[in-house]
Structure formats: C-alpha cells, structure tokens
Scaffold this active site. Structure first.
Site, PDB file in Angstrom:
ATOM      1  N   HIS A 158      32.026 -58.091  25.609  1.00  0.00           N
ATOM      2  CA  HIS A 158      30.566 -58.197  25.480  1.00  0.00           C
ATOM      3  C   HIS A 158      30.134 -58.910  24.199  1.00  0.00           C
ATOM      4  O   HIS A 158      28.975 -59.297  24.065  1.00  0.00           O
ATOM      5  CB  HIS A 158      29.906 -56.820  25.597  1.00  0.00           C
ATOM      6  CG  HIS A 158      30.046 -55.932  24.399  1.00  0.00           C
ATOM      7  ND1 HIS A 158      30.908 -54.865  24.370  1.00  0.00           N
ATOM      8  CD2 HIS A 158      29.439 -55.950  23.190  1.00  0.00           C
ATOM      9  CE1 HIS A 158      30.810 -54.252  23.196  1.00  0.00           C
ATOM     10  NE2 HIS A 158      29.927 -54.901  22.463  1.00  0.00           N
ATOM     11  N   ASP A 189      36.319 -54.536  29.044  1.00  0.00           N
ATOM     12  CA  ASP A 189      35.499 -55.011  27.933  1.00  0.00           C
ATOM     13  C   ASP A 189      36.356 -55.527  26.782  1.00  0.00           C
ATOM     14  O   ASP A 189      36.077 -55.263  25.614  1.00  0.00           O
ATOM     15  CB  ASP A 189      34.555 -53.909  27.431  1.00  0.00           C
ATOM     16  CG  ASP A 189      33.478 -54.470  26.487  1.00  0.00           C
ATOM     17  OD1 ASP A 189      33.210 -55.683  26.556  1.00  0.00           O
ATOM     18  OD2 ASP A 189      32.938 -53.694  25.677  1.00  0.00           O
ATOM     19  N   GLY A 232      27.609 -54.453  15.805  1.00  0.00           N
ATOM     20  CA  GLY A 232      28.351 -55.346  14.925  1.00  0.00           C
ATOM     21  C   GLY A 232      29.774 -54.875  14.707  1.00  0.00           C
ATOM     22  O   GLY A 232      30.654 -55.652  14.360  1.00  0.00           O
ATOM     23  N   ASN A 233      30.025 -53.559  14.919  1.00  0.00           N
ATOM     24  CA  ASN A 233      31.380 -53.011  14.844  1.00  0.00           C
ATOM     25  C   ASN A 233      32.210 -53.353  16.080  1.00  0.00           C
ATOM     26  O   ASN A 233      33.444 -53.230  16.059  1.00  0.00           O
ATOM     27  CB  ASN A 233      31.355 -51.491  14.706  1.00  0.00           C
ATOM     28  CG  ASN A 233      31.310 -51.019  13.268  1.00  0.00           C
ATOM     29  OD1 ASN A 233      30.312 -50.459  12.817  1.00  0.00           O
ATOM     30  ND2 ASN A 233      32.399 -51.245  12.536  1.00  0.00           N
ATOM     31  N   SER A 234      31.546 -53.745  17.147  1.00  0.00           N
ATOM     32  CA  SER A 234      32.245 -53.986  18.410  1.00  0.00           C
ATOM     33  C   SER A 234      33.382 -54.970  18.249  1.00  0.00           C
ATOM     34  O   SER A 234      33.209 -56.056  17.693  1.00  0.00           O
ATOM     35  CB  SER A 234      31.266 -54.525  19.462  1.00  0.00           C
ATOM     36  OG  SER A 234      30.339 -53.542  19.819  1.00  0.00           O
ATOM     37  N   LEU A 291      44.885 -50.554  46.072  1.00  0.00           N
ATOM     38  CA  LEU A 291      45.202 -49.801  47.288  1.00  0.00           C
ATOM     39  C   LEU A 291      44.257 -50.120  48.446  1.00  0.00           C
ATOM     40  O   LEU A 291      44.627 -49.986  49.604  1.00  0.00           O
ATOM     41  CB  LEU A 291      45.156 -48.295  47.013  1.00  0.00           C
ATOM     42  CG  LEU A 291      46.412 -47.651  46.425  1.00  0.00           C
ATOM     43  CD1 LEU A 291      46.177 -46.167  46.210  1.00  0.00           C
ATOM     44  CD2 LEU A 291      47.611 -47.863  47.338  1.00  0.00           C
ATOM     45  N   GLY A 292      43.027 -50.504  48.133  1.00  0.00           N
ATOM     46  CA  GLY A 292      42.065 -50.779  49.203  1.00  0.00           C
ATOM     47  C   GLY A 292      41.418 -49.522  49.736  1.00  0.00           C
ATOM     48  O   GLY A 292      41.326 -49.332  50.950  1.00  0.00           O
ATOM     49  N   THR A 335      38.194 -46.352  48.869  1.00  0.00           N
ATOM     50  CA  THR A 335      37.101 -45.808  48.079  1.00  0.00           C
ATOM     51  C   THR A 335      37.373 -44.323  47.913  1.00  0.00           C
ATOM     52  O   THR A 335      37.636 -43.626  48.897  1.00  0.00           O
ATOM     53  CB  THR A 335      35.745 -46.013  48.777  1.00  0.00           C
ATOM     54  OG1 THR A 335      35.528 -47.411  48.999  1.00  0.00           O
ATOM     55  CG2 THR A 335      34.612 -45.465  47.932  1.00  0.00           C
TER      56      THR A 335
END
Length: 491
Positions: free
Chosen positions: A131, A161, A235-237, A292-293, A295
């Site tokens: 991000h 992320d 800003g730490n990200s 695996l396909g 839900t």
C-alpha cells in the site's frame, strides 16, 4: 464473542498509510508459517538463539545496528477525479453566472505518499508494504545518510500487503537480518524503526501483544499478524519490527485507531511470511499459491453440534468450484476440513494460509469430518492463478461480464489502491450487467458491502446469492470517474 474495532486514517496531501478497516480482537490459535513456507535460498531466517539482553542498552544496540538499513520511501501518484461541476455543464443558469461554455469532465491531481522500507540484500532490493508503493508513478528512496535514489517496483503482492522495490546504488549499508517470528512469544520486547509522519529514523519500543491475528484487513487476504504496542503511525508502514537481537521479526503494516493516530494497537506481517513473499517476488515477480477451489467458513458451536463434532473446530465447506481441485478430489459441501498433511486446521483463515503454502501439484492428504466419521481424501493442490479461469466462467454465467484485476495505473487514475476493484473487459449485451447500463472499462469496487479485489472474491460473494436475487454493486463510471450504487439481478 468477538469485539470489532474500527479505524480510518485520513490525510490531506499524503496518501493513507497503514489504514485498517476492521480488526478481530478474538483469540487465534497457533500457526507455524515456517513449516508452511520454509526459508528460501535468497533471504534466510536466522536460527541463532537470542542471548540474554540488558534492556538498558539493548534498544540502543538495535537502533545503531539496524538504522542504516532502514530507508525512507517517497512516492508520487497521479489521480484523475471527476469535475464536481460537470453535472451542471448543460445548465443555462450555471453558464450565466460562471460564464464557462465548456468545462473538462476530469481533473488530474498529484498525491504524495510517505512510507518506510528496509534493505534486504546487496543488490539494492528493498522490502516495504504494497500500500506504500501501489499506483505510484514515481518512487524515491532516501538512505539513512541522506542520499536519494529512484526506485523501480520488482513485484507486489496485495494479498499480503508486501512489495519489493529496487535501487541501483553501490556501497549500500549492511542488509537487515531476519529472525523467526514463530519463536517470538507474547510479552517479548520489540523495537520499531521508521519514518512516522515524515520524521526520519524514529525508534519506538513495546512488546508483542498477541500473535496470529486475522481479519485485520480484507477477508480475502492472507493474514497472520503480530500485534504490538510499539508506537506505529502513518509513515511507519513497511518498516521493521525487531527483536532485541536486531533481527526483523515483522513488517509494520497497519494500526487500529479511532483518531487516525497510534492508540496502542499495531500490526506487523510476520517475518516467516515476509521472507517467503520477498523471495518469490525477487525470483518471479509474483507469488504462486496453492488452491483447493472451495468456499469455507468457521464452524459455529451450533453447526458443530449438528455435525457431531466435540468442539467447533476446522473449516466448513459451503461451496465447491466446479472443475476445481476439491471437486475432482471428492470433497463435498458440509464437509469439515480438520487437517491437511497431518497439520490441524483450526479455522477457515488458517486453512487458507496452509493451502497457499503447499506446493502446486502436490497430492495433499486432507482429513475431513463427514457423516460423523473422519475420512482422508488425497487432493492434488491446484494453482491459484488457474482459479481465475474457472471463476471467470462462473461470473460470466451469472452476471454476463468478463473482468480483469485492476492495474496500478488504472487504480491511480481513480484514486484506488492497487488491487482494489476489478475492471469490466467484456459484456454480454443481453446479460444482467449490460441491461442496467454497465459499460466496458467500468470498475466494480464492492458487491453487497464486500470489497472486491479479485475475480475470486467476487465469485465467493456470488456463491451465496440465489438465482434471480438482486445484489448491490458499487462501481466507478470510467467516463466521469463518479461512483454509483446499482442493483443487479443475478442469473
């Protein structure tokens, strides 16, 4: 009962850094990502035992040792926004007062972003958050000695992320050393280094508050966060979370906050996951994951009682992708997956991470609870990249559209994060989406209040929608850049 905490970080001229939508404050059982991902040949996880440390000097030593490898990341992003006056451009009263016969429908604006990164090898590779750099048209890295270098993106992984960028520079400071986040214990001291709100080389300290936090960001992402009370701010990200031996055990990524500033709850991506992703991005530019396909959802106490389980554990299969690995392997709806390759599965989130780490093409031994008995099914793990083909067929059948994930340039154009939204590439003229006015290049952002970051996520949402039922779609008009909510009846 889980407590849900909410946060929204708001900026003016800087992009949102480290925002968290919602967090799950409940307990999560242990998951060893070292066993899932292992250590690659490129970046290794240190196996040395930590010696006893004097807290009076330990943080000083960590800061002095690691600070040279921590960099400041400055990004520029171009964004196209709709002209707020464009709806009135045909209004004669508007032209009379403002005397503007013709107005542009869109405006371009430039956004500046701040973040942190860490040097991970001698070749100039730098690990940071996705991000921080997503949608950036320009990236500048500022080293600890003040030297600046342009950076290029090597690869990004929105699902965790994480991102790797690279600079061309000689005589770089020594790279960071990675420790084993699985060995960290709740209550251990940690140190964070970064550039909160542009304040270079800021050091904060705290402890590991909890491990294996899930549900922090989008539910379709791969999450196994470390929670810390070391101060983390915008800003730490992308900066390191370190043990007292100066080893990186996490990548700072998010905070939970009502005010937009630090409130004692921060989250870091564990080093075991970060090392696996960084090595994959450097080697291939992408992360390959098992699939695996299916839900799945957590097993509730009520469902466990109905199925004859002693405790609510495992992952309940609620839907199976036709033609996917699970369907071919004999898995059924209402099966409860209890273990894979002998490793217990505690919940749906853990199952997702476990499967992602299994080698594609491997015949995994899946232990299921079916008919109040345990069964073991050999299921060949598929490639998550191949899933989109099957998912696309299902979405075309139900909505009459073909889609592709949003590209960084497209995301930046509409003020979206990289990976936020999917773009329409083809429409069935007689399909549900075309009938309500959707066009090619329009962007689907949400469906039924669920953020859409991939075709996989959209297909999962549609799996719970009955034929002829209406769904609520939040979309961006590619012509005006304006956002609207549209009701669409699913086939």
């Amino acid at each position: 009962m889980r407590k849900i905490c909410k946060s929204l970080l708001i900026g003016t001229s800087i992009m949102l850094i480290g925002a968290v939508i919602s967090i799950s404050c409940g307990r999560q059982d242990s998951l060893s990502l070292t066993r899932l991902f292992g250590a690659s040949n490129a970046i290794q996880i240190s196996s040395q035992t930590l010696p006893a440390k004097d807290l009076r000097t330990a943080i000083i030593e960590v800061a002095q040792t690691v600070m040279p490898a921590v960099v400041h990341v400055e990004v520029t992003q171009q964004q196209v926004v709709a002209n707020p006056f464009s709806p009135f451009e045909n209004d004669p009263f508007f032209h009379f007062f403002f005397q503007q016969p013709q107005m542009p429908r869109k405006f371009k604006r430039e956004l500046k972003g701040l973040g942190t990164g860490m040097i991970i090898d001698t070749r100039g590779h730098i690990l940071t958050n996705n991000h921080v750099v997503s949608g950036a048209t320009k990236i500048t890295v500022v080293l600890s000695d003040g030297n600046q270098f342009p950076a290029k993106v090597v690869g990004t992984d929105p699902k965790t992320d994480l991102a790797v960028i690279r600079i061309s520079a000689k005589n770089l400071p020594p790279a960071v050393t990675f420790g084993d986040s699985d060995k960290m214990q709740v209550g251990e001291w940690v140190v964070a280094i970064g550039h909160p709100r542009g304040l270079y080389q800021t050091v904060t300290q705290g402890i590991i508050s909890a491990k294996h936090r899930q549900g922090i960001t989008e539910p379709s992402n791969y999450q196994d966060f470390l929670q810390t009370d070391a101060a983390i701010n915008p800003g730490n990200s992308g900066g390191p979370l370190l043990n007292l031996n100066g080893e990186v055990i996490g990548v700072n990524a998010a905070i939970a906050s009502e005010s937009g500033g630090f409130e004692g709850i921060g989250f870091a991506i564990p080093s075991t996951m970060a090392v696996h992703v960084a090595n994959a991005l450097i080697e291939k530019g992408k992360v390959e994951r098992g699939w695996l396909g299916i839900t799945v959802q957590d097993v509730t106490p009520e469902k466990a009682k109905t199925l004859g389980l002693d405790t609510p554990k495992g992952a309940l299969v609620v839907d199976i992708v036709r033609g996917g690995p699970a369907a071919k392997g004999g898995l059924r709806a209402d099966d409860v997956i209890l273990a894979i390759n002998g490793q217990d599965v505690t919940d749906a989130g853990m199952l997702r991470n476990v499967v992602a780490g299994i080698r594609i093409g491997e015949a995994a031994q899946v232990t299921v609870w079916r008919g109040k008995t345990r069964q073991v099914l050999p299921i060949t793990i598929g490639d998550l990249q191949d899933a989109s083909k099957l998912m696309s067929a299902g979405v075309w059948e139900r909505l009459g559209v073909e889609l592709h994930p949003i590209k960084p340039a497209e995301a930046g154009r509409y003020g979206l994060s990289d990976g936020q939204g999917v773009v329409i590439t083809r429409l069935d003229p007689k399909g549900p989406m075309a009938e309500v006015g959707f066009e090619v290049d329009d962007i689907i952002v949400q469906v039924n209040d669920q953020g859409i970051d991939s075709i996989d996520t959209l297909d999962t949402v549609l799996a719970n929608v009955h034929p002829s039922q209406k769904i609520s779609i939040v979309a961006i008009d590619h012509r005006s850049g304006q956002t609207a909510t549209v009701q669409v009846k699913v086939r």
